[in-house]
Design a protein around this motif. Structure first.
Motif, short mmCIF file in Angstrom:
data_model
loop_
_atom_site.label_atom_id
_atom_site.label_comp_id
_atom_site.label_asym_id
_atom_site.label_seq_id
_atom_site.Cartn_x
_atom_site.Cartn_y
_atom_site.Cartn_z
N PRO A 116 -60.06 -7.67 -84.67
CA PRO A 116 -61.14 -7.26 -83.65
C PRO A 116 -60.61 -7.47 -82.18
O PRO A 116 -59.68 -8.31 -82.08
CB PRO A 116 -62.40 -8.13 -83.95
CG PRO A 116 -62.16 -8.61 -85.60
CD PRO A 116 -60.75 -8.71 -85.63
N THR A 137 -71.82 -1.24 -78.51
CA THR A 137 -70.38 -1.33 -78.51
C THR A 137 -70.17 -2.43 -77.28
O THR A 137 -69.34 -3.34 -77.74
CB THR A 137 -70.04 0.01 -77.96
OG1 THR A 137 -70.16 1.19 -78.79
CG2 THR A 137 -68.31 -0.13 -77.85
N LYS A 150 -70.74 -5.72 -78.98
CA LYS A 150 -69.77 -6.05 -80.04
C LYS A 150 -68.35 -6.54 -79.07
O LYS A 150 -67.66 -7.62 -79.59
CB LYS A 150 -69.27 -5.00 -80.76
CG LYS A 150 -70.32 -4.70 -81.86
CD LYS A 150 -70.01 -3.15 -82.67
CE LYS A 150 -71.17 -2.79 -83.53
NZ LYS A 150 -70.54 -1.50 -84.31
N ILE A 151 -68.11 -6.00 -78.03
CA ILE A 151 -66.96 -6.28 -77.42
C ILE A 151 -67.13 -7.92 -76.70
O ILE A 151 -66.19 -8.66 -76.77
CB ILE A 151 -66.74 -5.34 -76.02
CG1 ILE A 151 -66.33 -3.96 -76.80
CG2 ILE A 151 -65.60 -5.99 -75.32
CD1 ILE A 151 -66.20 -2.88 -75.73
N GLU A 184 -61.29 3.36 -78.17
CA GLU A 184 -61.80 4.09 -78.84
C GLU A 184 -62.50 5.23 -78.13
O GLU A 184 -63.17 5.40 -77.15
CB GLU A 184 -62.99 3.23 -79.56
CG GLU A 184 -64.08 4.26 -80.50
CD GLU A 184 -65.05 3.27 -81.30
OE1 GLU A 184 -64.71 3.00 -82.66
OE2 GLU A 184 -65.86 2.80 -80.77
N THR A 220 -66.37 -8.74 -81.86
CA THR A 220 -66.66 -8.37 -83.09
C THR A 220 -66.08 -6.69 -83.04
O THR A 220 -66.05 -6.02 -84.12
CB THR A 220 -67.73 -8.45 -83.89
OG1 THR A 220 -68.95 -7.84 -82.91
CG2 THR A 220 -68.12 -9.93 -83.92
N TRP A 221 -65.46 -6.25 -81.79
CA TRP A 221 -65.61 -4.79 -81.94
C TRP A 221 -64.14 -4.58 -82.23
O TRP A 221 -63.04 -5.02 -82.02
CB TRP A 221 -65.24 -4.47 -80.18
CG TRP A 221 -65.10 -2.99 -79.93
CD1 TRP A 221 -65.92 -2.14 -80.53
CD2 TRP A 221 -64.21 -2.48 -78.85
NE1 TRP A 221 -65.38 -0.70 -79.86
CE2 TRP A 221 -64.39 -1.18 -79.08
CE3 TRP A 221 -63.24 -2.89 -78.54
CZ2 TRP A 221 -63.59 -0.42 -78.39
CZ3 TRP A 221 -62.49 -2.17 -77.69
CH2 TRP A 221 -62.48 -0.57 -77.47
N GLU A 222 -64.11 -3.45 -83.25
CA GLU A 222 -63.06 -2.93 -83.76
C GLU A 222 -63.01 -1.34 -83.89
O GLU A 222 -63.57 -0.68 -84.41
CB GLU A 222 -62.67 -3.34 -85.34
CG GLU A 222 -62.71 -4.63 -85.57
CD GLU A 222 -62.52 -4.94 -87.28
OE1 GLU A 222 -61.78 -4.83 -87.76
OE2 GLU A 222 -63.83 -5.64 -87.70
N PRO A 223 -62.25 -0.92 -82.91
CA PRO A 223 -61.97 0.32 -82.47
C PRO A 223 -61.83 1.28 -83.76
O PRO A 223 -60.97 0.88 -84.49
CB PRO A 223 -61.03 0.86 -81.54
CG PRO A 223 -61.06 -0.85 -80.78
CD PRO A 223 -61.11 -1.67 -81.92
N ASN A 242 -57.49 -1.42 -78.61
CA ASN A 242 -58.51 -1.66 -77.38
C ASN A 242 -58.76 -0.37 -76.93
O ASN A 242 -59.14 -0.23 -75.74
CB ASN A 242 -57.66 -2.57 -76.11
CG ASN A 242 -56.47 -1.98 -75.80
OD1 ASN A 242 -56.03 -1.15 -76.11
ND2 ASN A 242 -56.53 -2.08 -74.29
#
Length: 361
Positions: A26, A267, A270-271, A131, A275-278, A129
């Motif tokens: 992430p 989004t 999450k960032i 999306e 925990t953000w996973e593009p 980094n």
């Protein structure tokens, strides 16, 4: 502007048949989120850019933050890069783009600034980094097509379209499939203007369709011109990007609209949480997932039909597929076999039309 969209996007990786692996971990943001937006067009264009800006404002309220915006940024690296880097130099660490042609420059920027998060509407590029995101507008136009079919007295429906790309073709096809839910004899005649935003060509196309006897006009272009022409001529219409009742309240019976804050808010959270996973293919959002939806229905759509439209909307949320087999094109060729569903890669490349669609090509 959906020019972006335009292209076979989302994203284009799927079209190319590539299968990038998920990114290693992430994305981790340094510090609190500072978000900025770069708009292709003006904030008050009545269409794509305005829908983005309205989502920006709703996101500000939802998260209690301020999101500055740079507007009228041309789709060239020499315009995009300075706008983005000025924000970055001022400490902004989440940059929202809004155009297909931002794709390559955003990819370069994401590699140059790996500690900054980038998201881009209707883009085609992704990275650890970065999306890209877009929506399944065939769902919303299917529902507006139902409204058109219910409102039309003649069953002759017109459609003003931009370019003959997959994302426009799927809109036209879904629109006709929706219209036929209400009138099995409905015919949708589409005219391409060759431009995402050209009010002169849009006016000419809408007037030509009305002159041929169409009594409802749909659209996949950037301005409200087809709606305005429909109202001037005393017929009905359905809109794209935003609630077009703002421009043609008497004509507009349904609009496919964007609620991008439904994507931005979770989004950004999450960032912030790390925990953000593009997604390797980008975010391709349904009504259920946030992004596109409808505003429906106008007074020319009978209540029974309006209830049925909203029932179909719920069915889509529950998993109904519009392009499900058996499905033949207008030449009688089977495109989706019984029991199958048209896949995402095929959707982006859609170059055929369902039965009941008439085009000039």
């Amino acid at each position: 502007m959906i020019r972006s969209i335009a292209t076979c996007a989302a994203l284009g990786l799927a079209v190319a048949g590539q299968a990038p692996a998920a990114f290693a971990a992430p994305f981790k943001l340094e510090g609190e989120p500072k978000v900025a937006m770069i708009l292709f067009g003006p904030k008050n264009d009545g269409g794509w850019s305005q829908a983005m800006d309205e989502a920006r404002q709703r996101t500000e309220k939802a998260l209690g933050i301020s999101i500055p915006v740079a507007e009228n940024i041309q789709e060239t690296a020499t315009s995009i890069r300075p706008a983005a880097e000025l924000f970055i130099k001022r400490g902004y660490n989440i940059i929202i783009g809004t155009a297909y042609a931002f794709s390559d420059t955003f990819k370069e920027l994401s590699e140059k600034y790996p500690k900054v998060a980038f998201v881009n509407g209707s883009g085609t590029t992704t990275g650890p980094n970065l999306e890209s995101f877009y929506g399944r507008t065939y769902e919303t136009h299917y529902l507006c097509g139902m409204a058109a079919g219910a409102a039309s007295k003649s069953g002759r429906i017109g459609f003003v379209a931009a370019n003959p790309f997959g994302i426009v073709n799927w809109t036209i096809n879904a629109y006709e499939l929706g219209a036929r839910q209400m009138n099995p004899a409905a015919v949708t005649t589409a005219v391409y203007t060759g431009a995402w935003k050209d009010p002169v060509k849009e006016r000419a196309a809408a007037a030509a369709l009305i002159g041929q006897g169409m009594d409802v006009i749909g659209q996949h272009v950037d301005t409200p011109t087809p709606q305005i022409v429909a109202q001037e001529k005393g017929i009905l219409a359905t809109g794209h990007h935003r609630d077009m009742r703002e421009f043609a309240p008497a004509a507009t019976q349904c609009s496919s609209v964007w609620y991008w804050d439904r994507y931005f808010v979770p989004t950004i959270r999450k960032i912030q949480a790390g925990t953000w996973e593009p997604r390797p293919y980008g975010a391709f959002l349904s009504i259920k997932e946030g992004g596109p939806d409808i505003v429906c229905c106008g007074p020319a759509v009978p209540k029974e039909a309006a209830d049925r439209i909203m029932s179909e909307r719920q069915a889509l949320i529950d998993g109904k597929q519009i392009f499900a087999g058996p499905l033949k094109d207008r030449d009688g060729i089977e495109r989706v076999v019984d029991g199958a569903i048209f896949g995402d890669a095929e959707l982006w490349k859609m170059d055929w039309f369902v039965q009941g669609v008439v085009t000039q090509r």
